[in-house]
Design a protein around this motif. Sequence first.
Motif, PDB file in Angstrom:
ATOM      1  N   ALA A 412      70.846  46.059  89.456  1.00  0.00           N
ATOM      2  CA  ALA A 412      70.420  47.384  89.006  1.00  0.00           C
ATOM      3  C   ALA A 412      68.905  47.525  89.053  1.00  0.00           C
ATOM      4  O   ALA A 412      68.382  48.621  89.293  1.00  0.00           O
ATOM      5  CB  ALA A 412      70.940  47.640  87.586  1.00  0.00           C
ATOM      6  N   ALA A 413      68.195  46.409  88.849  1.00  0.00           N
ATOM      7  CA  ALA A 413      66.733  46.462  88.844  1.00  0.00           C
ATOM      8  C   ALA A 413      66.166  46.779  90.217  1.00  0.00           C
ATOM      9  O   ALA A 413      65.042  47.283  90.327  1.00  0.00           O
ATOM     10  CB  ALA A 413      66.175  45.137  88.330  1.00  0.00           C
ATOM     11  N   VAL A 414      66.931  46.489  91.288  1.00  0.00           N
ATOM     12  CA  VAL A 414      66.429  46.747  92.647  1.00  0.00           C
ATOM     13  C   VAL A 414      67.190  47.886  93.306  1.00  0.00           C
ATOM     14  O   VAL A 414      67.069  48.088  94.523  1.00  0.00           O
ATOM     15  CB  VAL A 414      66.520  45.475  93.522  1.00  0.00           C
ATOM     16  CG1 VAL A 414      65.645  44.373  92.961  1.00  0.00           C
ATOM     17  CG2 VAL A 414      67.977  45.002  93.645  1.00  0.00           C
ATOM     18  N   SER A 415      67.947  48.638  92.549  1.00  0.00           N
ATOM     19  CA  SER A 415      68.734  49.734  93.108  1.00  0.00           C
ATOM     20  C   SER A 415      67.991  51.060  92.939  1.00  0.00           C
ATOM     21  O   SER A 415      67.372  51.323  91.901  1.00  0.00           O
ATOM     22  CB  SER A 415      70.104  49.823  92.414  1.00  0.00           C
ATOM     23  OG  SER A 415      70.837  50.939  92.898  1.00  0.00           O
ATOM     24  N   GLU A 416      68.038  51.882  93.983  1.00  0.00           N
ATOM     25  CA  GLU A 416      67.396  53.186  93.922  1.00  0.00           C
ATOM     26  C   GLU A 416      68.109  54.120  92.942  1.00  0.00           C
ATOM     27  O   GLU A 416      67.486  55.047  92.408  1.00  0.00           O
ATOM     28  CB  GLU A 416      67.389  53.837  95.317  1.00  0.00           C
ATOM     29  CG  GLU A 416      66.570  53.079  96.344  1.00  0.00           C
ATOM     30  CD  GLU A 416      66.664  53.704  97.723  1.00  0.00           C
ATOM     31  OE1 GLU A 416      67.502  54.622  97.892  1.00  0.00           O
ATOM     32  OE2 GLU A 416      65.912  53.281  98.623  1.00  0.00           O
ATOM     33  N   ALA A 417      69.381  53.914  92.701  1.00  0.00           N
ATOM     34  CA  ALA A 417      70.190  54.765  91.821  1.00  0.00           C
ATOM     35  C   ALA A 417      71.129  53.860  91.029  1.00  0.00           C
ATOM     36  O   ALA A 417      71.222  52.657  91.293  1.00  0.00           O
ATOM     37  CB  ALA A 417      70.977  55.780  92.645  1.00  0.00           C
ATOM     38  N   PRO A 418      71.828  54.406  90.038  1.00  0.00           N
ATOM     39  CA  PRO A 418      72.797  53.572  89.315  1.00  0.00           C
ATOM     40  C   PRO A 418      73.792  52.913  90.268  1.00  0.00           C
ATOM     41  O   PRO A 418      74.210  53.515  91.260  1.00  0.00           O
ATOM     42  CB  PRO A 418      73.493  54.582  88.386  1.00  0.00           C
ATOM     43  CG  PRO A 418      72.463  55.652  88.170  1.00  0.00           C
ATOM     44  CD  PRO A 418      71.732  55.761  89.469  1.00  0.00           C
ATOM     45  N   LEU A 419      74.162  51.683  89.946  1.00  0.00           N
ATOM     46  CA  LEU A 419      75.079  50.951  90.809  1.00  0.00           C
ATOM     47  C   LEU A 419      76.430  51.661  90.878  1.00  0.00           C
ATOM     48  O   LEU A 419      76.956  52.136  89.852  1.00  0.00           O
ATOM     49  CB  LEU A 419      75.281  49.528  90.280  1.00  0.00           C
ATOM     50  CG  LEU A 419      74.089  48.576  90.379  1.00  0.00           C
ATOM     51  CD1 LEU A 419      74.429  47.249  89.702  1.00  0.00           C
ATOM     52  CD2 LEU A 419      73.705  48.344  91.843  1.00  0.00           C
ATOM     53  N   PRO A 420      77.050  51.740  92.048  1.00  0.00           N
ATOM     54  CA  PRO A 420      78.407  52.302  92.153  1.00  0.00           C
ATOM     55  C   PRO A 420      79.393  51.473  91.319  1.00  0.00           C
ATOM     56  O   PRO A 420      79.262  50.253  91.203  1.00  0.00           O
ATOM     57  CB  PRO A 420      78.714  52.208  93.649  1.00  0.00           C
ATOM     58  CG  PRO A 420      77.373  52.146  94.317  1.00  0.00           C
ATOM     59  CD  PRO A 420      76.486  51.408  93.374  1.00  0.00           C
ATOM     60  N   GLN A 421      80.360  52.145  90.754  1.00  0.00           N
ATOM     61  CA  GLN A 421      81.340  51.442  89.910  1.00  0.00           C
ATOM     62  C   GLN A 421      82.095  50.369  90.674  1.00  0.00           C
ATOM     63  O   GLN A 421      82.455  49.328  90.104  1.00  0.00           O
ATOM     64  CB  GLN A 421      82.331  52.446  89.306  1.00  0.00           C
ATOM     65  CG  GLN A 421      81.770  53.264  88.163  1.00  0.00           C
ATOM     66  CD  GLN A 421      82.839  54.072  87.466  1.00  0.00           C
ATOM     67  OE1 GLN A 421      83.912  54.318  88.032  1.00  0.00           O
ATOM     68  NE2 GLN A 421      82.573  54.472  86.224  1.00  0.00           N
ATOM     69  N   VAL A 422      82.320  50.590  91.974  1.00  0.00           N
ATOM     70  CA  VAL A 422      83.080  49.607  92.737  1.00  0.00           C
ATOM     71  C   VAL A 422      82.357  48.264  92.760  1.00  0.00           C
ATOM     72  O   VAL A 422      82.983  47.200  92.765  1.00  0.00           O
ATOM     73  CB  VAL A 422      83.322  50.138  94.175  1.00  0.00           C
ATOM     74  CG1 VAL A 422      82.012  50.312  94.934  1.00  0.00           C
ATOM     75  CG2 VAL A 422      84.243  49.191  94.949  1.00  0.00           C
ATOM     76  N   ILE A 423      81.019  48.280  92.754  1.00  0.00           N
ATOM     77  CA  ILE A 423      80.260  47.018  92.737  1.00  0.00           C
ATOM     78  C   ILE A 423      80.382  46.369  91.362  1.00  0.00           C
ATOM     79  O   ILE A 423      80.549  45.138  91.253  1.00  0.00           O
ATOM     80  CB  ILE A 423      78.787  47.279  93.108  1.00  0.00           C
ATOM     81  CG1 ILE A 423      78.696  47.704  94.577  1.00  0.00           C
ATOM     82  CG2 ILE A 423      77.926  46.048  92.842  1.00  0.00           C
ATOM     83  CD1 ILE A 423      77.280  47.975  95.056  1.00  0.00           C
ATOM     84  N   GLU A 424      80.315  47.172  90.296  1.00  0.00           N
ATOM     85  CA  GLU A 424      80.467  46.604  88.954  1.00  0.00           C
ATOM     86  C   GLU A 424      81.851  45.975  88.799  1.00  0.00           C
ATOM     87  O   GLU A 424      81.983  44.872  88.241  1.00  0.00           O
ATOM     88  CB  GLU A 424      80.260  47.694  87.905  1.00  0.00           C
ATOM     89  CG  GLU A 424      78.841  48.255  87.882  1.00  0.00           C
ATOM     90  CD  GLU A 424      78.673  49.301  86.792  1.00  0.00           C
ATOM     91  OE1 GLU A 424      79.664  49.562  86.069  1.00  0.00           O
ATOM     92  OE2 GLU A 424      77.558  49.841  86.668  1.00  0.00           O
ATOM     93  N   TYR A 425      82.888  46.661  89.270  1.00  0.00           N
ATOM     94  CA  TYR A 425      84.243  46.109  89.182  1.00  0.00           C
ATOM     95  C   TYR A 425      84.350  44.790  89.941  1.00  0.00           C
ATOM     96  O   TYR A 425      84.999  43.848  89.482  1.00  0.00           O
ATOM     97  CB  TYR A 425      85.259  47.108  89.732  1.00  0.00           C
ATOM     98  CG  TYR A 425      85.421  48.362  88.893  1.00  0.00           C
ATOM     99  CD1 TYR A 425      85.094  48.366  87.539  1.00  0.00           C
ATOM    100  CD2 TYR A 425      85.912  49.543  89.457  1.00  0.00           C
ATOM    101  CE1 TYR A 425      85.235  49.517  86.767  1.00  0.00           C
ATOM    102  CE2 TYR A 425      86.062  50.703  88.708  1.00  0.00           C
ATOM    103  CZ  TYR A 425      85.711  50.670  87.362  1.00  0.00           C
ATOM    104  OH  TYR A 425      85.852  51.810  86.601  1.00  0.00           O
TER     105      TYR A 425
END
Length: 639
Positions: A412-425
């Motif tokens: 998340a610290a290197v993401s331009e936007a909130p992480l997609p839920q599919v990556i969190e899952y």
Amino acid sequence: MARRINALATWLHTLEPDEVAAMLVHRRDVADRYVRTLKDLATQLTDSDSVHLVEDTLDQGALDVLGAIVARGNAGTIDAVCADLHCTIDDFERAFGQLKERALAWPDGSRLIAVNSVRANGAQHDQLTLRPRTPARRKASTTSPVVAAMSTVDGVVRLLAHCEQDSFDARYTGGVATVEIRRVARALRVADGVLRLWLELAVEAQLIGIERSRLLPTRHADAWLDSQPGARLAALVEAWQRMDWRPEPDQARAALRDYTGAAGLTLRRTALERFSAEEAFTDLDELVADLVWERPAVQDSRATAAVISEMESLGLIAGGALTPLGSAVLNNGDIDGEAAELMPPAAEKAAFQTDMTAVVNGLPSPELSATLNLAADLEDNDAARVWRLSAGSVRRALDTGLTADEVLRKLAAVSEAPLPQVIEYQVQDVARRHGQLTVTEVASCVRSEDPTLLQEIAKSKRLTSLQLRFLAPTVLASAHPMQETLAALRRAGYAPTGLDAGDQSIVEHVERRRAPARGERKPDQWWRTELDDLELAQLAIRLVEQERPSVGRGTPRASAARMLRDQNVFLRDEEVLILATALVDGNPVVIGYASGPRQMETHVITPAKHLEGVLTADCDDGSTREFSIGHVRKVAVLA
């Protein structure tokens, strides 16, 4: 050879100081030697190494005229040479002027003479090659070279990654085989010539070395990869300036081979010097043709075109004009500053997609690369760099000791936007299954059917260095390899036996292999500074004026001196002048005369007549004798 030296010295006596100075500008190497007289200068001007060096500065037209003079056996006239080359007098004079101002050829009456050691390589004996059409130019535009420069820097990054992750083999005799270049080029999806340039730049910048016939990144490469894009480009540009190999597109060069000479350095430098920041060439093919005609000994069409492509790849030229970075290279300016100005800053963020990919536009920062490499695999490295997350890559991040939440926070610290839920899952799902099985790293195991014996061994103070621990009642794990464990047990009084196989699981830890860099090559330095233009002019004036009081131009004494110099290869200039003065004024002189093998006679003579190499003189005994000028070994004024 000696007769030709005297003929050259005779011609030098007809020149003015400014003409000799202009000649020395082209022949600085001979001016840097011990030169006292014009005959000394003529001797140095005929040195074969010096002649070949200055011959390489001729254009094609001058080479054609030089070849025609040599082909005529130094007996041709201007009209004959013009007829041979089917050229006009004006074209001949322009080309012959180059030869005269370099002391490679000169007129001797109606004849044209060239120095003995001239090669006249590349001459067209049947016609004079005229200069091609002058390359058209226009006002330079603001074409940015950033895309080409970024592609080259990124290409070297890709090459370093390939060398670390896959094999790239060198030959045991040195260099890299063409077949290996083609294999890796296919893997990286680039042309062979592009990969060859990346490889040569990386080696010259000490980013790649050879370890046991395998190409591997060096410690310098780690620091280079951790630097900003501008610093990376500056290192490659400085390496390009040191590359001395000539590109040979028709004969693929085995990469990494060192070649003697500076042909590549001269080729690259002279090509870069033709570009301007104010004007741009509209057709680079016209420029290549003009460069090849101007310096055929250095340039050829394919190699020159390849060098221009190199300069475009590094951002030194763009749109046919010199860039600020190219100007810094040409004028020894601030390469680091211009490269930093050209290259955009490294990307700090990535765009995470729902298809489990992370896309980075531009060159990623070292921190961004480290984070993405931790939890994803680099999938595409073309215009944009693409990483893909998978169960295996996430598991690799968890294996380092991170929790699922820690991995997600890093992404998340290197993401331009909130992480997609599919990556969190995906991360959380892998984390749930992570650790259900455990693997203990051991170097060797000690097994016995007697648990009591193993209890005794585990408690032994003499074996504490093995760090023994129970895996099962009949299995002890040792922190040391099998051979060391066996030796320690035997020293403690036990009699173990080694097994070449067992029920053990070994996790291998592979260190990052690094090759030593070959060291930065420095350009050759002269052992002393060359004479500047003022010093050359002063030398020319001294050489000409010191002989003028004795030999006036157009006087009988000057004519006699020129003839005597051509007919005798042994006398110094001072002795020639003494004999010429005696011949004109009728003064007695002392001569040493070779009358036979190892026989020398001394005579006091008063010269009376000089004709066709024979000197008729009155001797001090009252007789009249004829002396061959070529046999005179010494001349001195009568005391």
